[in-house]
Enzyme design. Structure first.
Site, mmCIF file in Angstrom:
data_model
loop_
_atom_site.group_PDB
_atom_site.id
_atom_site.type_symbol
_atom_site.label_atom_id
_atom_site.label_comp_id
_atom_site.label_asym_id
_atom_site.label_seq_id
_atom_site.Cartn_x
_atom_site.Cartn_y
_atom_site.Cartn_z
ATOM 1 N N SER A 144 33.204 -53.133 26.213
ATOM 2 C CA SER A 144 31.843 -52.648 27.262
ATOM 3 C C SER A 144 32.291 -52.251 28.097
ATOM 4 O O SER A 144 32.392 -50.746 27.774
ATOM 5 C CB SER A 144 31.011 -54.034 27.356
ATOM 6 O OG SER A 144 30.356 -53.303 28.160
ATOM 7 N N HIS A 193 22.918 -54.136 25.928
ATOM 8 C CA HIS A 193 23.763 -53.373 24.489
ATOM 9 C C HIS A 193 22.506 -53.925 23.704
ATOM 10 O O HIS A 193 22.373 -53.661 22.230
ATOM 11 C CB HIS A 193 24.473 -54.237 24.261
ATOM 12 C CG HIS A 193 25.989 -53.660 24.596
ATOM 13 N ND1 HIS A 193 26.922 -52.610 25.307
ATOM 14 C CD2 HIS A 193 27.058 -54.386 25.713
ATOM 15 C CE1 HIS A 193 28.077 -52.141 25.678
ATOM 16 N NE2 HIS A 193 28.112 -53.270 26.271
#
Length: 308
Positions: free
Chosen positions: A89, A199
């Site tokens: 991430s 996400h």
């Protein structure tokens, strides 16, 4: 030895992290960083308090800066170059910066924008994430699709390791999977202490803001391949901005990246050891090292140089 470097994402922060790096790399972690961020990086990392450090806009910037500073220290001691890099991430920005795609100051500004945008998106409505233990991506995707078919909003967000999938959704959706997980074949459901449904489509406004910020930023050549979260494969030429925008609303395919690297060893660079754990579970025959402070960085550099 063919090795890859891995950088952690949000969740790896802790008060007190990076004390030796602040002393070793004031050029990266001192006044120049504070000027970009508008707050004291040293104070937030070393003094907290925890509720300030864990804020999305603070944690992302802090983890990026310390991860890259750790790499800068490690790289000065290495006689060899990694054959691959990835970041989980937020950590993808550190991986790209280590590979020379962004300069440090530019990347820190981008991460600051990203963190603030994701925090704002999370504040718009209650949402969250949960780890599903004991199911694969196909099973987690089917559970999420079934929830959406019943009017819910839940998506697969992270594929971290075999049997470790994270879903993101509205607060009601996370409560639902916690209550119903066992009935749906999930061995264990662990709600995550995060600010929002990262996400996933909940972050669409943040993706738009990051895309705008990336529009006029120069991108340099890769000094080694970086494996993208969105695809689990090396970044193709000319797709940095597109993949970073998509990364905010699409799943992190970290386990795929680890397998596709085809390396002998992984080095987790930065606070914590989360990516090291993912590597151990995913590529069982690879060596895994954790380089989080100046002492471990020097020892790992020596080992890698000896085994090249």
């Amino acid at each position: 030895m063919r090795f890859a470097i891995l950088f952690p994402g949000q969740g790896s922060q802790c008060v007190g992290m990076g004390a030796d790096l602040f002393d070793a790399r004031p050029d990266l972690l001192g006044d120049a960083a504070d000027e970009i961020l508008g707050w004291s990086l040293r104070d937030v990392c070393l003094k907290g308090p925890e509720d300030v450090l864990t804020r999305t806009d603070r944690a992302q910037a802090a983890l990026f800066a310390l991860g890259y500073a750790a790499w800068a220290e490690l790289s000065t001691c290495l006689d060899i170059t990694p054959v691959a890099a990835a970041g989980h991430s937020l950590g993808e920005y550190a991986a790209l910066t280590a590979a020379g795609v962004f300069d440090y100051r530019t990347a820190l500004r981008l991460v600051s924008i990203r963190g603030a945008a994701m925090a704002a998106a999370a504040d718009r409505e209650p949402s969250g994430m949960a780890a599903l233990i004991g199911v694969d991506e196909e099973e987690a995707d089917a559970i999420s699709a079934g929830r959406r078919a019943d009017g819910g909003r839940m998506w697969v967000a992270n594929i971290n390791a075999p049997g470790q999938i994270v879903v993101a959704g509205g607060r009601a959706d996370i409560d639902w999977i916690v209550a119903r997980g066992r009935d749906l074949g999930v061995r264990r459901v662990i709600p995550l202490n995060v600010a929002g449904a990262f996400h996933s489509p909940f972050m669409a406004t943040a993706a738009s803001e990051v895309a705008t910020a990336l529009r006029d930023i120069a991108v340099g050549p890769f000094s080694f391949p970086v494996y993208a979260n969105v695809t689990g494969r090396p970044y193709p030429e000319g797709q940095v901005a597109d993949l970073l925008e998509r990364q905010i609303v699409e799943p992190v395919r970290f386990a795929e990246a680890l397998v596709n690297m085809n390396v002998d060893a992984f080095v987790h660079v930065g606070p914590g050891d989360v990516t090291a754990g993912m590597a151990r579970k995913t590529v069982k025959d690879a060596a895994v090292m954790v380089a989080g402070d100046t002492t471990s960085l020097a020892a790992i550099a020596e080992r890698l140089n000896e085994e090249r």
